[in-house]
Design a protein around this motif. Structure first.
Motif, mmCIF file in Angstrom:
data_model
loop_
_atom_site.group_PDB
_atom_site.id
_atom_site.type_symbol
_atom_site.label_atom_id
_atom_site.label_comp_id
_atom_site.label_asym_id
_atom_site.label_seq_id
_atom_site.Cartn_x
_atom_site.Cartn_y
_atom_site.Cartn_z
ATOM 1 N N GLU A 75 46.288 44.312 33.127
ATOM 2 C CA GLU A 75 45.705 45.604 33.486
ATOM 3 C C GLU A 75 44.273 45.752 32.989
ATOM 4 O OE1 GLU A 75 48.211 48.663 32.064
ATOM 5 O OE2 GLU A 75 49.865 48.230 33.444
ATOM 6 N N ASP A 76 43.938 45.087 31.881
ATOM 7 C CA ASP A 76 42.609 45.248 31.288
ATOM 8 C C ASP A 76 41.598 44.220 31.782
ATOM 9 O OD1 ASP A 76 43.547 47.373 29.766
ATOM 10 O OD2 ASP A 76 44.179 46.059 28.125
ATOM 11 N N ASP A 77 42.032 43.253 32.581
ATOM 12 C CA ASP A 77 41.112 42.220 33.057
ATOM 13 C C ASP A 77 40.187 42.776 34.132
ATOM 14 O OD1 ASP A 77 41.742 39.798 31.590
ATOM 15 O OD2 ASP A 77 43.707 39.923 32.545
ATOM 16 N N LYS A 78 38.942 42.330 34.081
ATOM 17 C CA LYS A 78 37.939 42.818 35.021
ATOM 18 C C LYS A 78 37.414 41.692 35.904
ATOM 19 C CE LYS A 78 36.214 46.562 32.067
ATOM 20 N NZ LYS A 78 35.025 47.121 31.366
ATOM 21 N N ALA A 79 36.908 42.096 37.049
ATOM 22 C CA ALA A 79 36.135 41.207 37.908
ATOM 23 C C ALA A 79 34.738 41.809 38.007
ATOM 24 C CB ALA A 79 36.770 41.096 39.287
ATOM 25 N N TYR A 80 33.754 40.969 38.248
ATOM 26 C CA TYR A 80 32.369 41.433 38.276
ATOM 27 C C TYR A 80 31.745 41.095 39.623
ATOM 28 C CZ TYR A 80 33.039 41.879 33.263
ATOM 29 O OH TYR A 80 33.518 42.231 32.024
ATOM 30 N N ARG A 81 31.239 42.132 40.290
ATOM 31 C CA ARG A 81 30.550 41.923 41.562
ATOM 32 C C ARG A 81 29.055 41.806 41.296
ATOM 33 N NH1 ARG A 81 26.823 44.223 42.986
ATOM 34 N NH2 ARG A 81 27.323 46.186 43.990
ATOM 35 N N ILE A 82 28.475 40.701 41.733
ATOM 36 C CA ILE A 82 27.044 40.448 41.553
ATOM 37 C C ILE A 82 26.379 40.520 42.919
ATOM 38 C CG2 ILE A 82 25.327 38.752 40.817
ATOM 39 C CD1 ILE A 82 27.579 37.669 38.922
ATOM 40 N N PHE A 83 25.369 41.371 43.052
ATOM 41 C CA PHE A 83 24.691 41.498 44.342
ATOM 42 C C PHE A 83 23.547 40.489 44.402
ATOM 43 C CE2 PHE A 83 22.469 43.504 47.872
ATOM 44 C CZ PHE A 83 23.547 43.839 48.673
ATOM 45 N N VAL A 118 34.190 36.404 39.210
ATOM 46 C CA VAL A 118 32.979 36.978 39.798
ATOM 47 C C VAL A 118 33.114 37.005 41.317
ATOM 48 C CG1 VAL A 118 31.416 36.374 37.926
ATOM 49 C CG2 VAL A 118 31.831 34.725 39.740
ATOM 50 N N VAL A 119 32.481 38.000 41.919
ATOM 51 C CA VAL A 119 32.547 38.208 43.360
ATOM 52 C C VAL A 119 31.125 38.309 43.889
ATOM 53 C CG1 VAL A 119 33.422 39.696 45.194
ATOM 54 C CG2 VAL A 119 34.718 39.454 43.072
ATOM 55 N N LEU A 120 30.825 37.562 44.948
ATOM 56 C CA LEU A 120 29.475 37.539 45.520
ATOM 57 C C LEU A 120 29.552 37.887 47.003
ATOM 58 C CD1 LEU A 120 26.449 36.742 44.893
ATOM 59 C CD2 LEU A 120 27.018 34.522 45.917
ATOM 60 N N PRO A 121 29.123 39.099 47.392
ATOM 61 C CA PRO A 121 29.164 39.473 48.813
ATOM 62 C C PRO A 121 28.067 38.782 49.603
ATOM 63 C CG PRO A 121 28.186 41.240 47.518
ATOM 64 C CD PRO A 121 28.638 40.199 46.538
ATOM 65 N N ALA A 170 40.414 43.702 37.961
ATOM 66 C CA ALA A 170 40.733 42.487 38.712
ATOM 67 C C ALA A 170 41.885 42.714 39.677
ATOM 68 C CB ALA A 170 41.060 41.349 37.748
ATOM 69 N N GLU A 171 42.813 43.603 39.321
ATOM 70 C CA GLU A 171 43.980 43.814 40.172
ATOM 71 C C GLU A 171 43.604 44.410 41.530
ATOM 72 O OE1 GLU A 171 46.750 46.856 38.962
ATOM 73 O OE2 GLU A 171 45.238 47.782 37.681
ATOM 74 N N LEU A 172 42.403 45.026 41.640
ATOM 75 C CA LEU A 172 41.978 45.559 42.932
ATOM 76 C C LEU A 172 41.771 44.443 43.954
ATOM 77 C CD1 LEU A 172 39.429 48.307 41.811
ATOM 78 C CD2 LEU A 172 41.774 48.630 42.614
ATOM 79 N N LEU A 173 41.552 43.227 43.457
ATOM 80 C CA LEU A 173 41.352 42.079 44.345
ATOM 81 C C LEU A 173 42.657 41.353 44.646
ATOM 82 C CD1 LEU A 173 38.133 40.647 42.676
ATOM 83 C CD2 LEU A 173 38.261 42.050 44.732
ATOM 84 N N ASN A 203 48.243 29.560 42.302
ATOM 85 C CA ASN A 203 49.248 30.424 41.695
ATOM 86 C C ASN A 203 48.535 31.459 40.843
ATOM 87 O OD1 ASN A 203 51.370 28.856 42.733
ATOM 88 N ND2 ASN A 203 51.245 27.452 40.996
ATOM 89 N N VAL A 204 48.978 32.692 40.890
ATOM 90 C CA VAL A 204 48.324 33.747 40.128
ATOM 91 C C VAL A 204 49.354 34.795 39.739
ATOM 92 C CG1 VAL A 204 47.681 35.042 42.198
ATOM 93 C CG2 VAL A 204 46.398 35.394 40.092
ATOM 94 N N ILE A 205 49.184 35.369 38.543
ATOM 95 C CA ILE A 205 50.052 36.444 38.071
ATOM 96 C C ILE A 205 49.189 37.680 37.883
ATOM 97 C CG2 ILE A 205 51.551 37.235 36.204
ATOM 98 C CD1 ILE A 205 52.182 34.289 35.652
ATOM 99 N N VAL A 206 49.556 38.780 38.533
ATOM 100 C CA VAL A 206 48.823 40.034 38.425
ATOM 101 C C VAL A 206 49.771 41.092 37.883
ATOM 102 C CG1 VAL A 206 47.426 41.746 39.614
ATOM 103 C CG2 VAL A 206 47.422 39.381 40.411
ATOM 104 N N ASN A 207 49.473 41.569 36.651
ATOM 105 C CA ASN A 207 50.308 42.588 36.016
ATOM 106 C C ASN A 207 51.789 42.219 36.029
ATOM 107 O OD1 ASN A 207 48.071 44.109 35.454
ATOM 108 N ND2 ASN A 207 48.290 45.449 37.230
ATOM 109 N N GLY A 208 52.070 40.960 35.707
ATOM 110 C CA GLY A 208 53.451 40.521 35.578
ATOM 111 C C GLY A 208 54.107 40.063 36.859
ATOM 112 N N ASP A 209 53.474 40.293 38.000
ATOM 113 C CA ASP A 209 54.045 39.844 39.269
ATOM 114 C C ASP A 209 53.487 38.473 39.605
ATOM 115 O OD1 ASP A 209 55.459 42.181 39.639
ATOM 116 O OD2 ASP A 209 53.793 43.173 40.657
#
Length: 270
Positions: free
Chosen positions: A14-22, A122-125, A197-200, A210-216
């Motif tokens: 829940e506390d993990d973040k992702a960073y969008r860089i423009f 990180v996310v790059l649009p 991060a969970e928004l992604l 393989n990925v685990i998001v908030n226990g799922d």
């Protein structure tokens, strides 16, 4: 049927973040960032900070202002670029002031060069058209280095003196697979924003096997066996979660020594 368990599945809480860089005005740095695996803020000549975060000092303020002016000339196709850069370097900026925009730039600089850790998402649009039904390509990757001065950049970038973070791009996604609010936030003109991060979650499967998001646990495995049913799928997920938890709590050497124990017992050890 054979199954392969990934002990190093990426875990997001829940506390993990992702960073969008423009990637700069009109996406002008997107090709460089995407092809060469670097991300940066467009403040050429910014000094490396040896004492942790950049402070709200006159020296840092002048470096931000000078970086903005360097950025206006550094990428021009002109024989006078070196001369123009030297002119910016010689300017007296002692009368400039901290403005709201420069304070925001300071927060971006500290965010990218100090707060983002190796391994963070990180996310790059990428550039988009004007129609809503057109694809919205976006890269998802992980930071793999600390902050460094970029000396091997191509063309004009070689002399810009940019600070960069190196990135391993994992996948290209379509923002339309995200919820409306999230993909709209990816297109704001702020140079750097953070998000949960969970928004992604809808697109993380494209970036990680393989990925685990908030226990799922989200994993890919295939079977043609008709006997494999939903209840067996549930038990398989529980088993893999226990393996990943055990791996995260012990070093690889300890895991090797404890293989005779129940995997669930290993996971329960604090």
């Amino acid at each position: 049927m054979s199954l392969v368990v990934d002990l190093k599945a990426r875990v997001f809480g829940e506390d993990d973040k992702a960073y969008r860089i423009f990637p700069g005005v009109r996406y002008r740095h997107y090709d460089i960032m995407s092809k060469l695996g670097v991300v940066f803020l467009d403040y050429p000549g910014l000094p490396l900070s040896s004492g942790g975060h950049y402070g709200r000092t006159d020296e840092v303020k002048e470096a931000i202002v000078r970086g903005e002016r360097y950025a206006d000339v550094a990428y021009r196709k002109s024989d006078r670029v070196a001369e123009m850069m030297a002119d910016v370097a010689s300017q007296d900026l002692s009368n400039t002031r901290w403005s709201r925009r420069r304070e925001q730039a300071l927060s971006w600089i500290n965010g990218l060069y100090h707060e983002i850790a190796a391994g963070d998402l990180v996310v790059l649009p990428g550039p988009i058209g004007y129609r809503d039904d057109e694809a919205r390509p976006t890269l998802v990757g992980e930071v793999i280095s600390g902050t460094e001065r970029w000396k091997e950049g191509p063309g004009a970038y070689a002399n810009a003196g940019l600070l960069v973070r190196r990135v391993r791009w994992l996948a290209e996604i379509d923002e339309r697979d995200l919820d409306h609010r999230t993909y709209r936030s990816l297109r704001t003109q702020n140079a750097l924003i953070s998000m949960r991060a969970e928004l992604l979650r809808p697109v993380l499967g494209a970036a990680y096997q393989n990925v685990i998001v908030n226990g799922d646990f989200l994993a890919r495995f295939q079977t043609t066996g008709a006997e494999f049913n939903a209840r067996e799928s549930y038990h398989f997920q529980a088993f893999v979660l226990a393996v990943v938890e055990a791996y995260s709590r012990r070093s690889e050497a300890d895991v090797t020594r404890q293989l005779d124990d129940s995997i669930y017992a290993m996971a329960a050890v604090p």
